[in-house]
Design a protein around this motif. Sequence first.
Motif, short mmCIF file in Angstrom:
data_model
loop_
_atom_site.label_atom_id
_atom_site.label_comp_id
_atom_site.label_asym_id
_atom_site.label_seq_id
_atom_site.Cartn_x
_atom_site.Cartn_y
_atom_site.Cartn_z
N PHE A 189 0.85 -1.19 0.00
CA PHE A 189 0.00 0.00 0.00
C PHE A 189 0.88 1.24 0.00
CE2 PHE A 189 -2.84 2.89 2.63
CZ PHE A 189 -3.62 3.24 1.55
N ASP A 190 1.18 1.76 -1.18
CA ASP A 190 2.10 2.89 -1.27
C ASP A 190 1.58 3.93 -2.24
OD1 ASP A 190 4.70 1.70 0.16
OD2 ASP A 190 3.74 0.16 -1.03
N PRO A 191 0.36 4.42 -2.02
CA PRO A 191 -0.22 5.27 -3.04
C PRO A 191 0.24 6.73 -2.98
CG PRO A 191 -1.80 4.90 -1.30
CD PRO A 191 -0.53 4.28 -0.87
N LEU A 192 0.34 7.28 -1.81
CA LEU A 192 0.55 8.72 -1.67
C LEU A 192 1.55 8.96 -0.57
CD1 LEU A 192 -3.20 9.07 -1.02
CD2 LEU A 192 -2.20 9.90 -3.13
N ARG A 193 2.24 10.06 -0.65
CA ARG A 193 3.19 10.36 0.42
C ARG A 193 2.68 11.58 1.17
NH1 ARG A 193 7.41 6.76 0.73
NH2 ARG A 193 7.20 7.73 2.77
N ASP A 194 2.81 11.57 2.48
CA ASP A 194 2.33 12.68 3.29
C ASP A 194 3.45 13.18 4.20
OD1 ASP A 194 1.16 14.44 5.00
OD2 ASP A 194 -0.62 13.24 5.35
N PRO A 195 4.14 14.26 3.75
CA PRO A 195 5.29 14.73 4.52
C PRO A 195 4.95 15.06 5.96
CG PRO A 195 4.99 16.04 2.51
CD PRO A 195 3.84 15.10 2.59
N ALA A 248 12.59 10.14 4.61
CA ALA A 248 11.42 9.29 4.32
C ALA A 248 11.83 7.83 4.16
CB ALA A 248 10.74 9.76 3.05
N TYR A 249 10.92 6.97 4.53
CA TYR A 249 11.07 5.56 4.22
C TYR A 249 10.46 5.30 2.86
CZ TYR A 249 11.90 4.89 9.23
OH TYR A 249 12.40 4.95 10.49
N LEU A 250 11.03 4.36 2.15
CA LEU A 250 10.47 3.97 0.86
C LEU A 250 10.47 2.43 0.82
CD1 LEU A 250 11.59 5.45 -2.59
CD2 LEU A 250 10.24 3.42 -2.28
N ARG A 251 9.28 1.85 0.72
CA ARG A 251 9.19 0.39 0.73
C ARG A 251 9.64 -0.14 -0.63
NH1 ARG A 251 4.96 -1.35 4.06
NH2 ARG A 251 3.81 0.40 3.22
N ILE A 252 10.59 -1.07 -0.60
CA ILE A 252 10.97 -1.68 -1.88
C ILE A 252 10.53 -3.14 -1.94
CG2 ILE A 252 12.93 -0.10 -2.18
CD1 ILE A 252 14.78 -2.53 -1.67
N GLN A 253 10.18 -3.68 -0.77
CA GLN A 253 9.86 -5.10 -0.71
C GLN A 253 8.82 -5.31 0.39
OE1 GLN A 253 12.72 -7.23 1.68
NE2 GLN A 253 13.15 -8.61 0.00
N GLN A 264 7.84 -10.09 -1.78
CA GLN A 264 7.57 -9.55 -3.12
C GLN A 264 8.30 -8.23 -3.28
OE1 GLN A 264 3.28 -9.76 -4.39
NE2 GLN A 264 2.89 -10.14 -2.23
N GLY A 265 9.08 -8.13 -4.33
CA GLY A 265 9.76 -6.87 -4.62
C GLY A 265 8.82 -5.96 -5.39
N ARG A 266 8.84 -4.67 -5.06
CA ARG A 266 8.04 -3.72 -5.87
C ARG A 266 8.79 -3.41 -7.15
NH1 ARG A 266 7.01 1.57 -3.12
NH2 ARG A 266 5.29 1.85 -4.58
N SER A 267 8.07 -2.95 -8.15
CA SER A 267 8.74 -2.73 -9.43
C SER A 267 9.67 -1.52 -9.34
CB SER A 267 7.71 -2.53 -10.54
OG SER A 267 7.39 -1.17 -10.66
N PRO A 268 10.84 -1.61 -9.99
CA PRO A 268 11.80 -0.51 -9.95
C PRO A 268 11.19 0.80 -10.43
CG PRO A 268 12.72 -2.42 -11.09
CD PRO A 268 11.31 -2.77 -10.77
N GLU A 269 10.29 0.74 -11.42
CA GLU A 269 9.69 1.97 -11.95
C GLU A 269 8.91 2.68 -10.85
OE1 GLU A 269 9.45 -1.01 -13.59
OE2 GLU A 269 11.00 -0.44 -15.04
N LEU A 270 8.11 1.90 -10.10
CA LEU A 270 7.32 2.50 -9.03
C LEU A 270 8.23 3.10 -7.95
CD1 LEU A 270 4.42 -0.05 -8.35
CD2 LEU A 270 4.25 2.28 -9.25
N VAL A 281 11.37 4.18 -8.24
CA VAL A 281 12.06 5.40 -8.69
C VAL A 281 11.08 6.57 -8.76
CG1 VAL A 281 13.32 6.44 -10.62
CG2 VAL A 281 13.88 4.12 -9.88
N ALA A 282 9.85 6.29 -9.23
CA ALA A 282 8.85 7.37 -9.31
C ALA A 282 8.55 7.91 -7.91
CB ALA A 282 7.57 6.85 -9.97
N GLU A 283 8.45 7.01 -6.94
CA GLU A 283 8.16 7.46 -5.57
C GLU A 283 9.34 8.26 -5.00
OE1 GLU A 283 6.21 4.40 -3.30
OE2 GLU A 283 6.72 5.43 -1.44
N ALA A 284 10.56 7.81 -5.32
CA ALA A 284 11.74 8.53 -4.84
C ALA A 284 11.76 9.94 -5.43
CB ALA A 284 13.01 7.78 -5.24
N ARG A 285 11.38 10.08 -6.71
CA ARG A 285 11.31 11.41 -7.36
C ARG A 285 10.29 12.28 -6.64
NH1 ARG A 285 12.22 9.28 -12.62
NH2 ARG A 285 14.45 9.57 -12.92
N GLU A 286 9.13 11.68 -6.34
CA GLU A 286 8.08 12.45 -5.67
C GLU A 286 8.59 12.93 -4.31
OE1 GLU A 286 4.43 10.26 -5.10
OE2 GLU A 286 3.61 11.86 -3.82
N LEU A 287 9.30 12.04 -3.61
CA LEU A 287 9.84 12.42 -2.30
C LEU A 287 10.84 13.57 -2.44
CD1 LEU A 287 10.27 8.87 -0.75
CD2 LEU A 287 8.74 10.66 0.08
#
Length: 482
Positions: A154-160, A169-174, A194-200, A202-208
Amino acid sequence: MGQVVNSVETKKLYIETVGCQMNVLDSEMVVASLRRHGYDLTDSIDRADTILFNTCSVREHAEEKVYNHLAQLKRMKLAFPQKTIGVMGCMAQKDQKQVFERAPYVDLVVGPGQLHRIPELLQRIEAGQGQQMAVSLGRRDGSQEDIRRSHETFDPLRDPTMRPTPFQAYLRIQIGCDKFCTYCIVPMTRGPEQGRSPELIVAEARELANQGCKEITFLGQTVNSYKYVNEDKTTRLADLLEMVHEIDGIERLKFVTSYPKDMTAELLRTVRDLPKCSTYLHVPAQSGSDEILKRMKRGYTVADYYAMMDRIHDILPGAAVSSDFIVGFCGETDHDFQQTVELVRRCRFKNSFIFKYSVRPGTRGAELYQDDVPEEIKALRNNQLLAIQNEISQEDNLAFLGQSVQVLVEGPSKASIKRGEPGPLRQLVGRTQCDRIVVWDGNERQIGQMLNIVVHDANAHTLFGTVETMELAPEVFPLPSV
Ligand code: 5AD
Ligand code: SF4
């Protein structure tokens, strides 16, 4: 006295989180999604319309605390039945309907793999549809694919605003774990690895980074076992570090928790070659006895662990390594424990988290072995190991005296908050890239900056210092002539 709850505009959410970093992140996600559904946070249970407990099952003690807290809320729920009480996280997954049996006034039970359903379930409760439960499938309750799918990340949105600081920030990769250490409930509560996809990722890291985040910590139960296969391409942790390292604004990268067997030389060389990577590794050893490691089904021997430590220090001289230990595991003799002491002395960890073994129903350990080490012996071994570790941590911290360390400034120190220092001049706390905690008298303006601090005192847990001042150029500030 009556209270106005369930106002149509904003509903008030109180959330309490215990347990690991995964839970901290899950709470951030749940809050972010509930904000979109008209909720606002409150730090008062009395003012809350919805009360959520994000729970941990790793040890019995953590569960009992939640049940005790729930018991205290019974009267409040009788007085204000329109308030919603929810239990989420690992204990919800493990106990499922038993939560309702032990606390019948609880409205909602949601496992960590079903958190995305919370807004919908709260709506159902509000619509008078009664108690709601959403949990994932057990590890033997369906096809591999169905089980996997029921444990959704469950990693839809980030809330600073929900993070301890907006620039970390933490970023779940697995998600999940497939190691099945015999003492551990996590493979049951968080499901298959389960590993999350690299695209997701990297996109989340950019958002952060866009949100002003400077430090990202990748999270996974065995983070260095991360693997994502897409057709003929396999991505591993080292690849992810390289990808996220490219992102402007990100200044530091960390990852926890590592599994000893998967600490490869390749990964360590990547950490060495990427300047933004912290040379801090959390690699739980759990025990220093081969017999106990075998019974724990950890998959390595003490010799393997020492070989890994050699690898770390060869490739990353000066790296800080921390560990976890369980004392009093089934059948642990004094000789086994002395071997753990020996391992702690030899490895000189930056710090260790030490736990007394707690039987977890549903694990192989609970089925196979007798919890035969008396509580007093567990407590004694816990204290002894902690004292030895503290001695080592203090000695190593004292080696920093007089040195300048770079910290990311996190905010006011705990002591400053406790003392109620009004600011802007107050005691601040930050962390070095090696995860050492540093405290100094600073200015609130420094929060979020990278700063050099000269260390002038240290104990086992903290370095104390002062801000390093630039040497002043004489032409700008001429010295008075005498
Ligand atoms: N009892 C005590 N400690 C445990 N841990 C995991 N399961 C148990 C248990 N049943 C500890 C391990 C792990 C840390 C997160 O919690 O040391 O690394
Ligand atoms: Fe639990 Fe072992 Fe998985 Fe860690 S590696 S989460 S201790 S089963």
